[in-house]
Design a protein around this motif. Structure first.
Motif, PDB file in Angstrom:
ATOM      1  N   ALA A 190       0.834  -1.209   0.000  1.00  0.00           N
ATOM      2  CA  ALA A 190       0.000   0.000   0.000  1.00  0.00           C
ATOM      3  C   ALA A 190       0.866   1.256   0.000  1.00  0.00           C
ATOM      4  O   ALA A 190       0.560   2.234  -0.696  1.00  0.00           O
ATOM      5  CB  ALA A 190      -0.929  -0.009   1.205  1.00  0.00           C
ATOM      6  N   SER A 191       1.949   1.233   0.752  1.00  0.00           N
ATOM      7  CA  SER A 191       2.836   2.403   0.834  1.00  0.00           C
ATOM      8  C   SER A 191       3.533   2.654  -0.493  1.00  0.00           C
ATOM      9  O   SER A 191       3.514   3.773  -1.021  1.00  0.00           O
ATOM     10  CB  SER A 191       3.867   2.205   1.943  1.00  0.00           C
ATOM     11  OG  SER A 191       3.248   2.083   3.203  1.00  0.00           O
ATOM     12  N   ASN A 192       4.173   1.629  -1.043  1.00  0.00           N
ATOM     13  CA  ASN A 192       4.911   1.807  -2.296  1.00  0.00           C
ATOM     14  C   ASN A 192       3.992   2.166  -3.456  1.00  0.00           C
ATOM     15  O   ASN A 192       4.334   2.995  -4.313  1.00  0.00           O
ATOM     16  CB  ASN A 192       5.702   0.543  -2.624  1.00  0.00           C
ATOM     17  CG  ASN A 192       7.054   0.523  -1.928  1.00  0.00           C
ATOM     18  OD1 ASN A 192       7.411   1.461  -1.217  1.00  0.00           O
ATOM     19  ND2 ASN A 192       7.800  -0.540  -2.114  1.00  0.00           N
ATOM     20  N   CYS A 193       2.840   1.540  -3.497  1.00  0.00           N
ATOM     21  CA  CYS A 193       1.924   1.826  -4.609  1.00  0.00           C
ATOM     22  C   CYS A 193       1.314   3.217  -4.495  1.00  0.00           C
ATOM     23  O   CYS A 193       1.030   3.858  -5.516  1.00  0.00           O
ATOM     24  CB  CYS A 193       0.831   0.757  -4.679  1.00  0.00           C
ATOM     25  SG  CYS A 193       1.471  -0.853  -5.195  1.00  0.00           S
ATOM     26  N   PHE A 194       1.147   3.709  -3.268  1.00  0.00           N
ATOM     27  CA  PHE A 194       0.683   5.093  -3.121  1.00  0.00           C
ATOM     28  C   PHE A 194       1.723   6.066  -3.650  1.00  0.00           C
ATOM     29  O   PHE A 194       1.391   7.059  -4.311  1.00  0.00           O
ATOM     30  CB  PHE A 194       0.372   5.404  -1.660  1.00  0.00           C
ATOM     31  CG  PHE A 194      -0.209   6.775  -1.450  1.00  0.00           C
ATOM     32  CD1 PHE A 194      -1.546   7.021  -1.705  1.00  0.00           C
ATOM     33  CD2 PHE A 194       0.579   7.821  -1.023  1.00  0.00           C
ATOM     34  CE1 PHE A 194      -2.088   8.291  -1.539  1.00  0.00           C
ATOM     35  CE2 PHE A 194       0.057   9.088  -0.847  1.00  0.00           C
ATOM     36  CZ  PHE A 194      -1.284   9.323  -1.104  1.00  0.00           C
ATOM     37  N   ASP A 248       6.332  -3.981  -7.128  1.00  0.00           N
ATOM     38  CA  ASP A 248       5.267  -3.978  -6.137  1.00  0.00           C
ATOM     39  C   ASP A 248       3.921  -3.564  -6.719  1.00  0.00           C
ATOM     40  O   ASP A 248       2.870  -4.054  -6.277  1.00  0.00           O
ATOM     41  CB  ASP A 248       5.638  -3.068  -4.968  1.00  0.00           C
ATOM     42  CG  ASP A 248       6.791  -3.637  -4.159  1.00  0.00           C
ATOM     43  OD1 ASP A 248       7.195  -4.786  -4.423  1.00  0.00           O
ATOM     44  OD2 ASP A 248       7.306  -2.923  -3.270  1.00  0.00           O
ATOM     45  N   THR A 249       3.914  -2.651  -7.685  1.00  0.00           N
ATOM     46  CA  THR A 249       2.644  -2.284  -8.308  1.00  0.00           C
ATOM     47  C   THR A 249       2.041  -3.470  -9.060  1.00  0.00           C
ATOM     48  O   THR A 249       0.833  -3.732  -8.965  1.00  0.00           O
ATOM     49  CB  THR A 249       2.820  -1.097  -9.280  1.00  0.00           C
ATOM     50  OG1 THR A 249       3.919  -1.355 -10.158  1.00  0.00           O
ATOM     51  CG2 THR A 249       3.070   0.199  -8.528  1.00  0.00           C
ATOM     52  N   LEU A 250       2.879  -4.196  -9.788  1.00  0.00           N
ATOM     53  CA  LEU A 250       2.376  -5.365 -10.514  1.00  0.00           C
ATOM     54  C   LEU A 250       1.897  -6.450  -9.556  1.00  0.00           C
ATOM     55  O   LEU A 250       0.888  -7.119  -9.801  1.00  0.00           O
ATOM     56  CB  LEU A 250       3.464  -5.919 -11.438  1.00  0.00           C
ATOM     57  CG  LEU A 250       3.868  -5.021 -12.609  1.00  0.00           C
ATOM     58  CD1 LEU A 250       4.978  -5.672 -13.417  1.00  0.00           C
ATOM     59  CD2 LEU A 250       2.674  -4.719 -13.505  1.00  0.00           C
ATOM     60  N   ALA A 251       2.617  -6.628  -8.450  1.00  0.00           N
ATOM     61  CA  ALA A 251       2.230  -7.643  -7.478  1.00  0.00           C
ATOM     62  C   ALA A 251       0.896  -7.309  -6.825  1.00  0.00           C
ATOM     63  O   ALA A 251       0.046  -8.185  -6.633  1.00  0.00           O
ATOM     64  CB  ALA A 251       3.320  -7.799  -6.420  1.00  0.00           C
ATOM     65  N   LEU A 252       0.697  -6.026  -6.473  1.00  0.00           N
ATOM     66  CA  LEU A 252      -0.568  -5.653  -5.845  1.00  0.00           C
ATOM     67  C   LEU A 252      -1.723  -5.752  -6.837  1.00  0.00           C
ATOM     68  O   LEU A 252      -2.834  -6.143  -6.466  1.00  0.00           O
ATOM     69  CB  LEU A 252      -0.485  -4.241  -5.257  1.00  0.00           C
ATOM     70  CG  LEU A 252      -1.690  -3.822  -4.407  1.00  0.00           C
ATOM     71  CD1 LEU A 252      -1.927  -4.798  -3.263  1.00  0.00           C
ATOM     72  CD2 LEU A 252      -1.510  -2.411  -3.857  1.00  0.00           C
ATOM     73  N   LEU A 253      -1.466  -5.420  -8.102  1.00  0.00           N
ATOM     74  CA  LEU A 253      -2.505  -5.596  -9.117  1.00  0.00           C
ATOM     75  C   LEU A 253      -2.872  -7.064  -9.264  1.00  0.00           C
ATOM     76  O   LEU A 253      -4.052  -7.408  -9.425  1.00  0.00           O
ATOM     77  CB  LEU A 253      -2.031  -5.020 -10.456  1.00  0.00           C
ATOM     78  CG  LEU A 253      -2.055  -3.499 -10.579  1.00  0.00           C
ATOM     79  CD1 LEU A 253      -1.408  -3.056 -11.895  1.00  0.00           C
ATOM     80  CD2 LEU A 253      -3.499  -2.978 -10.506  1.00  0.00           C
ATOM     81  N   THR A 265      -7.300   2.687 -10.322  1.00  0.00           N
ATOM     82  CA  THR A 265      -6.390   3.814 -10.089  1.00  0.00           C
ATOM     83  C   THR A 265      -4.930   3.369 -10.198  1.00  0.00           C
ATOM     84  O   THR A 265      -4.101   4.078 -10.763  1.00  0.00           O
ATOM     85  CB  THR A 265      -6.629   4.431  -8.701  1.00  0.00           C
ATOM     86  OG1 THR A 265      -6.630   3.385  -7.717  1.00  0.00           O
ATOM     87  CG2 THR A 265      -7.951   5.175  -8.650  1.00  0.00           C
ATOM     88  N   LEU A 266      -4.626   2.206  -9.664  1.00  0.00           N
ATOM     89  CA  LEU A 266      -3.251   1.714  -9.738  1.00  0.00           C
ATOM     90  C   LEU A 266      -2.892   1.302 -11.167  1.00  0.00           C
ATOM     91  O   LEU A 266      -1.771   1.530 -11.625  1.00  0.00           O
ATOM     92  CB  LEU A 266      -3.052   0.539  -8.784  1.00  0.00           C
ATOM     93  CG  LEU A 266      -1.619   0.023  -8.625  1.00  0.00           C
ATOM     94  CD1 LEU A 266      -0.666   1.149  -8.216  1.00  0.00           C
ATOM     95  CD2 LEU A 266      -1.567  -1.104  -7.597  1.00  0.00           C
ATOM     96  N   GLU A 267      -3.844   0.707 -11.880  1.00  0.00           N
ATOM     97  CA  GLU A 267      -3.607   0.367 -13.287  1.00  0.00           C
ATOM     98  C   GLU A 267      -3.291   1.618 -14.095  1.00  0.00           C
ATOM     99  O   GLU A 267      -2.412   1.610 -14.959  1.00  0.00           O
ATOM    100  CB  GLU A 267      -4.833  -0.343 -13.869  1.00  0.00           C
ATOM    101  CG  GLU A 267      -5.025  -1.764 -13.372  1.00  0.00           C
ATOM    102  CD  GLU A 267      -6.247  -2.417 -13.989  1.00  0.00           C
ATOM    103  OE1 GLU A 267      -7.080  -1.688 -14.581  1.00  0.00           O
ATOM    104  OE2 GLU A 267      -6.374  -3.654 -13.863  1.00  0.00           O
TER     105      GLU A 267
END
Length: 409
Positions: A190-194, A248-253, A265-267
């Protein structure tokens, strides 16, 4: 607190910093890594990472710090075993946990295991007794971030275990967030993706400024004074990269998709970031008319200043796109000495500038702001410079005869 015996598996940025800093805090630490050459170098006092203060910390605490190649030494007869191995992006975008699973399979019964590697949400729940302790170390500031952290996050099924791990960090006097494993794992993503969202936002805002004849520096100055927004991650650039945010963004997606959640939003942030290097190339082409045969000097190749890390560097993406259109590239980076595909590296900025039609600043190294601009201009075929990071002294650069292009202007 009584000194503990701590094992650390993995001697990369996270593992080596963890080992050296715990030794500095008075514990006895044994650090293992499968890379025999790396371990031999560490035994000889050679770090191999450009990380301020880390080499000095290792040297100063050698009597409490041991380096080995076998995991068994770091997992047996220790009070705590920290797992700090890589979790790279797999073919499907999810994190590859093979290294983590291998280490966990080698842990002797009864050993208290602390998982510091960034792992998909729900990983620790499959391994009863494992404590989650995600790292928040910035490359180039890793030692500072470990010894003076903003917070310590610890997740465990057993509250007593969480407090025992928190006690290791007591000398840092940082606030500790004690929660369950799953929530602790999610805090890291959550932190890195923000931060990725914020960076993509400011980069797209810079593009909008260019179309509206606005100044991104003035816009962000007005934004950062709002406490709800803050000052960090408001500097535009050629995109974000490195070992953490892309992974990390790809992992959270992937996690969101598996849970049936549409994380639009992350995409959008990931999509916007993929667009940034091409936008840099388009502006260079617009200035030069054509890239075929153009001689371009690149200032900076690492993904950010303060590190020698080239992983997922947007500078290298820009270079690849320029080369594909026929540009001839030279480059200078304070921490990169070897040639890269389609890039001839030079030992100074002046050598990288010689005979070029344009210079492009791609990494925000502070020393770039102190260059001899008249000297550089005299060496170039055409004194043009594109400052994608907006770090150069505008007045001095223009006085030296440069045509200066800036992001968000």
């Amino acid at each position: 607190m009584r000194a503990k015996r701590i094992g650390v598996v993995g001697a990369g940025y996270v593992g080596l910093t963890t080992a050296a800093c715990f030794a500095h805090l008075g514990h006895r630490v044994i650090c293992a890594d499968a890379d025999a050459a790396k371990i031999e170098a560490l035994k000889a006092g050679e770090i191999g990472l450009h990380e301020p203060g880390l080499g000095e910390l290792v040297a100063r605490n050698r009597e409490r710090l041991e380096f080995v190649t076998d995991n068994a030494s770091a997992l047996s007869d220790v009070d705590f075993a920290f797992v700090c191995v890589p979790t790279p992006t797999g073919p499907d975008g999810a994190a590859d946990l093979s290294a983590v699973e291998q280490v966990l399979s080698e842990v002797p019964a009864g050993t208290r295991v602390v998982l510091k590697s960034t792992v998909p949400v729900g990983t620790a729940a499959k391994h009863p007794g494992v404590v989650s302790n995600p790292e928040f170390l910035r490359e180039g500031h890793a030692v500072e971030d470990f010894l003076r952290p903003q917070r310590i996050v610890i997740g465990a099924q057993d509250e007593r275990q969480a407090h025992e791990v928190a006690e290791l960090y007591a000398p840092t006097k940082a606030p500790a967030v004690l929660t369950d494993n799953t929530s602790a794992e999610l805090v890291k993503y959550a932190s890195n993706c923000f931060l990725a969202l914020k960076l993509s936002y400011v980069n797209t805002l810079a593009e909008l400024c260019e179309h509206l004849d606005a100044d991104i520096d003035g816009v962000t100055e007005g934004m950062r004074l709002d406490d709800r927004i803050g000052a960090s991650c408001l500097q535009p650039g050629p995109g974000w990269g490195g070992s953490c945010l892309p992974k990390d963004t790809l992992a959270l997606l992937a996690t969101a998709k598996a849970a049936g959640v549409d994380f639009a939003t992350l995409e959008a942030a990931v999509s916007a970031n993929r667009h940034q290097p091409q936008r840099v190339v388009d502006r260079i082409r617009e200035e030069l008319g054509t890239l075929h045969g153009a001689k371009i000097g690149l200032l900076g190749l690492t993904f950010k200043a303060g590190t020698n890390d080239l992983r997922d560097s947007p500078a290298l993406v820009v270079a690849r796109l320029l080369a594909q259109e026929g540009a001839e590239l030279t480059a200078y980076d304070p921490c990169v000495g070897e040639d890269r595909p389609n890039i001839s590296t030079r030992s100074t900025a002046e050598e990288a500038a010689a005979g070029t039609d344009m210079l492009v600043v791609l990494t925000e190294w502070p020393e770039f702001a102190e260059l001899d601009w008249p000297e550089l201009a005299g060496r170039m075929a055409g004194p043009r410079i594109f400052d994608t990071r907006n770090v150069l002294p505008e007045e001095k650069v223009r006085e030296a005869g440069f045509h200066l292009i800036r992001t968000g202007r």
